[in-house]
Design an enzyme around this catalytic site. Structure first.
Site, PDB file in Angstrom:
ATOM      1  N   SER A 233      57.499   2.391  41.965  1.00 20.24           N
ATOM      2  CA  SER A 233      57.215   3.131  40.674  1.00 20.24           C
ATOM      3  C   SER A 233      57.317   2.130  39.436  1.00 20.24           C
ATOM      4  CB  SER A 233      58.645   4.088  40.455  1.00 20.24           C
ATOM      5  OG  SER A 233      58.486   5.136  41.444  1.00 20.24           O
ATOM      6  N   SER A 271      54.482   5.746  44.058  1.00 25.27           N
ATOM      7  CA  SER A 271      55.026   5.227  43.018  1.00 25.27           C
ATOM      8  C   SER A 271      55.248   6.240  41.791  1.00 25.27           C
ATOM      9  CB  SER A 271      54.142   4.026  42.572  1.00 25.27           C
ATOM     10  OG  SER A 271      54.356   3.620  41.348  1.00 25.27           O
ATOM     11  N   ASP A 273      55.104   7.041  38.378  1.00 26.66           N
ATOM     12  CA  ASP A 273      54.566   6.584  36.966  1.00 26.66           C
ATOM     13  C   ASP A 273      54.887   7.255  35.704  1.00 26.66           C
ATOM     14  OD1 ASP A 273      53.902   4.686  39.023  1.00 26.66           O
ATOM     15  OD2 ASP A 273      51.821   5.196  39.205  1.00 26.66           O
TER      16      ASP A 273
END
Length: 354
Positions: A233, A271, A273
């Site tokens: 992330s 991830s 984001d």
């Protein structure tokens, strides 16, 4: 070392500290925890300093990929306002830090604490280096990070919430940069802060050069069975003193992925984001509406047709902030002997020179 100390072609004009703190009033503080199996911490970003907590800033949020957490964003979407410090930590410490921010506000600003509080707490995963399930982050650490917040130069790499984070298979963490923007007769600042914990080694691109393809060796994190390549992330906070509407702040947040993409990432499913942008202009506006006073509020803002230079500043500052997180980080050995190597700056310099 920062990216501008290397032969990296970076565009744009940074502020004096080349940091989010170049935006007047913005402060950054850290608590770094490295005892025993802990490789973690808390980062606090204060839009108007400690005394300005509770004074709303126009704000907007944007999520490129939702495999992560940033609390309080539904109220920002509803009201267009940010009133509390922004804190960043590890994935399993979000609740602890949330409680800690409330404790600090209740003690430091009792009148504000008498109302409801919806702190903004964001996270990235540091479980490769950090004993993420251990009770290392405590509520008081959130208050300590807020109390330590200051303007001026900002430490980068293995500090605060970025202590245990990795980026492109190298040690990553905290990074920041800024750009100055001319508008009419005024000069404004756009600053970015990243908690960089994303990207596959093979993707890493610096100033347009795909250096990751030449740096595939010594990648212990990608070889580890529990660490998914490209996962982890990235949280980005963008600040400006330019007068903007909440929708324009959201437009800044939507430009963050373009800055990240310049460093090579294509965005991993694993991830989270998530990005937040705020403006410190128009102080006194965007209040709760309960206070006695005028029946109307007025917002001064940059015309939408003049926003392009601010978008450019976001992209450039985010790209450089990621590079500063990488160049500022040091090799780290964490829990169970897990190692995250630092970006080899000598090899990077040689590749860029070639």
């Amino acid at each position: 070392m920062r990216a501008r100390e290397l032969p990296i072609a970076l565009r744009g004009r940074p502020g004096p500290a080349n940091a989010i703190t170049d935006v007047p009033g913005v402060q950054v503080g850290y608590v770094t925890l490295t005892e025993g199996a802990a490789r973690t911490g808390v980062t606090a970003i204060l839009p108007r300093g400690r005394d300005g907590v509770g004074l709303p800033c126009a704000a907007g949020v944007y999520s490129l990929n939702g495999n992560g957490e940033m609390t309080g964003v539904t109220w920002i979407e509803e009201s267009g306002a940010l009133t509390l410090p922004v804190t960043i930590t590890n994935t399993h410490a979000v609740g602890t830090v949330h409680r800690g921010v409330i404790d600090w506000v209740v003690a430091a600003h009792p009148a504000l604490g008498a109302e409801w509080l919806l702190p903004v707490v964001a996270e990235t995963w540091d479980g490769y280096l950090n004993d993420i399930n251990g009770p290392h982050v405590r509520p008081e650490h959130a208050g300590q990070a807020i109390e330590s917040a200051a303007g001026g130069p900002v430490a980068e790499g293995n500090v605060g919430g970025g202590t245990g984070m990795n980026c492109y298979g190298f040690k990553g963490g905290s990074g920041t940069a800024s750009r100055q923007v001319e508008h009419a007769v005024d000069t404004y600042t756009v600053g970015a802060f990243v908690q960089a914990n994303f990207g596959r080694r093979s993707e890493l691109t610096v100033a347009g050069v795909p250096v990751g393809q030449e740096l595939l060796d010594d990648n212990p994190m990608e070889e580890h069975a529990r660490a998914r390549a490209g996962a982890g992330s990235v949280i980005v906070v963008v600040a400006t003193d330019a007068p903007l509407l909440p929708g324009q702040c959201k437009a800044l947040a939507r430009r963050v992925p373009m800055g990240l993409a310049r460093t090579g990432t294509t965005g991993s499913h694993f991830s989270g984001d998530i990005f937040l942008a705020f403006s410190t202009a128009n102080e006194g506006a965007l209040g709760s509406g309960f206070a006695a006073g005028d029946d109307y509020e007025t917002l001064r803002f940059v015309p939408w047709g003049r926003m392009d230079p601010f978008y450019t500043a976001v992209v450039e500052a985010v790209e450089e902030a990621v590079l500063n997180a990488l160049t500022g980080a040091e090799e780290s050995i964490g829990r169970d002997g897990h190692r995250s190597p630092a970006l080899p700056l000598d090899r990077l310099t040689e590749l860029l020179s070639r």
